[in-house]
Design a protein around this motif. Structure first.
Motif, mmCIF file in Angstrom:
data_model
loop_
_atom_site.group_PDB
_atom_site.id
_atom_site.type_symbol
_atom_site.label_atom_id
_atom_site.label_comp_id
_atom_site.label_asym_id
_atom_site.label_seq_id
_atom_site.Cartn_x
_atom_site.Cartn_y
_atom_site.Cartn_z
ATOM 1 N N TRP A 105 -55.613 -33.442 -42.603
ATOM 2 C CA TRP A 105 -54.829 -32.207 -42.639
ATOM 3 C C TRP A 105 -54.710 -31.729 -44.082
ATOM 4 C CZ3 TRP A 105 -53.511 -36.458 -39.786
ATOM 5 C CH2 TRP A 105 -53.303 -36.290 -38.410
ATOM 6 N N THR A 106 -54.667 -30.426 -44.272
ATOM 7 C CA THR A 106 -54.303 -29.884 -45.572
ATOM 8 C C THR A 106 -52.810 -29.590 -45.563
ATOM 9 O OG1 THR A 106 -54.904 -27.663 -44.807
ATOM 10 C CG2 THR A 106 -56.544 -28.873 -46.113
ATOM 11 N N LEU A 107 -52.172 -29.845 -46.677
ATOM 12 C CA LEU A 107 -50.752 -29.552 -46.867
ATOM 13 C C LEU A 107 -50.681 -28.467 -47.935
ATOM 14 C CD1 LEU A 107 -49.492 -33.249 -47.056
ATOM 15 C CD2 LEU A 107 -49.713 -31.814 -45.028
ATOM 16 N N THR A 116 -43.872 -26.155 -46.591
ATOM 17 C CA THR A 116 -45.215 -26.725 -46.547
ATOM 18 C C THR A 116 -45.827 -26.500 -45.168
ATOM 19 O OG1 THR A 116 -44.653 -28.439 -48.153
ATOM 20 C CG2 THR A 116 -46.575 -28.833 -46.764
ATOM 21 N N GLU A 117 -47.025 -25.956 -45.164
ATOM 22 C CA GLU A 117 -47.762 -25.750 -43.931
ATOM 23 C C GLU A 117 -48.849 -26.811 -43.814
ATOM 24 O OE1 GLU A 117 -47.022 -23.571 -41.684
ATOM 25 O OE2 GLU A 117 -45.537 -22.371 -42.793
ATOM 26 N N SER A 118 -48.946 -27.425 -42.629
ATOM 27 C CA SER A 118 -50.001 -28.408 -42.398
ATOM 28 C C SER A 118 -51.020 -27.837 -41.426
ATOM 29 C CB SER A 118 -49.428 -29.716 -41.856
ATOM 30 O OG SER A 118 -48.845 -29.517 -40.583
ATOM 31 N N SER A 119 -52.280 -28.154 -41.656
ATOM 32 C CA SER A 119 -53.344 -27.648 -40.798
ATOM 33 C C SER A 119 -54.430 -28.702 -40.654
ATOM 34 C CB SER A 119 -53.930 -26.361 -41.392
ATOM 35 O OG SER A 119 -55.013 -25.894 -40.611
ATOM 36 N N SER A 120 -54.758 -29.044 -39.408
ATOM 37 C CA SER A 120 -55.819 -30.010 -39.163
ATOM 38 C C SER A 120 -57.159 -29.336 -39.443
ATOM 39 C CB SER A 120 -55.771 -30.512 -37.722
ATOM 40 O OG SER A 120 -56.842 -31.395 -37.461
ATOM 41 N N LEU A 154 -53.552 -34.966 -46.196
ATOM 42 C CA LEU A 154 -53.003 -36.096 -45.450
ATOM 43 C C LEU A 154 -54.109 -36.611 -44.537
ATOM 44 C CD1 LEU A 154 -50.783 -37.961 -44.270
ATOM 45 C CD2 LEU A 154 -50.163 -36.066 -42.735
ATOM 46 N N THR A 172 -42.849 -32.306 -42.827
ATOM 47 C CA THR A 172 -44.121 -32.453 -43.522
ATOM 48 C C THR A 172 -43.885 -32.627 -45.016
ATOM 49 O OG1 THR A 172 -45.158 -31.007 -41.890
ATOM 50 C CG2 THR A 172 -46.377 -31.425 -43.916
ATOM 51 N N PRO A 175 -47.297 -30.934 -50.671
ATOM 52 C CA PRO A 175 -48.669 -31.282 -51.079
ATOM 53 C C PRO A 175 -48.745 -32.127 -52.335
ATOM 54 C CG PRO A 175 -48.200 -28.968 -51.486
ATOM 55 C CD PRO A 175 -47.065 -29.489 -50.677
#
Length: 226
Positions: A105-107, A116-120, A154, A172, A175
């Motif tokens: 995932w990017t944080l 904080t935005e998480s994206s797989s 992550l 979350t 970063p």
């Protein structure tokens, strides 16, 4: 007791003793066959058919390592996830390989918000039984950061199906969080995880409205596949 009664009693006792001895021998043979059957069925491997998600995670915890170079970020080409033999007292190969997911995932945090935005961004599916080593390099299409944006990574390794939205961390981490910052997934299936902050976390400080572009010449992500 007459001679006739004695002659009748002795054979009876002999027959009973013989039957008892035969029963004992049969019990030993049955136990031995049972153990032999068990050994034949497992082939000396570690039975894991009835394992729960927590047990699978515990096995993965001892089998997963993150190959990194001290002082480097996740964007370093030498960074990878390794799934091999477990570091435990029972290092036998599993009788039934586990379905394993390695997910990244990017944080991301922008200067406009502290959320904080998480994206797989990538997930690899592989099988692991401890009998061979699988190496998963970090994907090559992860953003390294841009003006005004702070991006961390992550990575997590878990057993079973892909994580659902409900199983992701409720809070979350930022970063630029330290790699030892705990991440609390809402499931017990996760065996191992690691946080990778940006190459220069200081540039992500809220007091700096615009984080400069990443330095030139930084090595790219190494897209190894298992």
């Amino acid at each position: 007791m007459t001679n006739e009664e004695t002659m009748h009693t002795n054979p009876t006792r002999l027959r009973r003793g013989a039957l008892t001895a035969c029963a004992a021998v049969l019990a030993l043979l049955t136990a031995g066959c049972s153990k032999a059957s068990e050994t034949t069925q497992t082939g000396g491997c570690r039975a894991d058919d009835g394992w729960s998600g927590r047990q699978k995670a515990a096995w993965l915890r001892g089998a997963v390592s993150f190959r990194t170079v001290e002082g480097t970020a996740a964007s370093d080409a030498r960074t990878s996830v390794v799934v091999g033999a477990p570091r435990s007292a029972d290092a036998r190969r599993l009788c039934r390989p586990l379905d394993v997911q390695v997910e990244f995932w990017t944080l991301t945090t922008t200067t406009a918000t502290t959320r904080t935005e998480s994206s797989s961004v990538r997930r690899y599916h592989l099988f692991a039984d401890g009998g061979r080593t699988r190496t998963v390099g970090f994907p090559g299409d992860l953003p390294a950061g841009r003006d005004g944006v702070c991006v961390g990574v992550l990575a997590a390794v878990y057993a079973g199906e892909p994580l659902t939205e409900r199983e992701l961390p409720r809070v979350t981490p930022g970063p630029s969080a330290d790699e030892h910052t705990p991440v609390r997934f809402a499931t017990d299936r996760v065996g191992a995880y690691r946080l990778f902050p940006p190459p220069d976390p200081a540039r992500c400080a809220p007091s700096r409205p615009n984080a400069g572009p990443p330095p030139t010449g930084e090595p790219g992500w190494d897209p190894f596949h298992p």
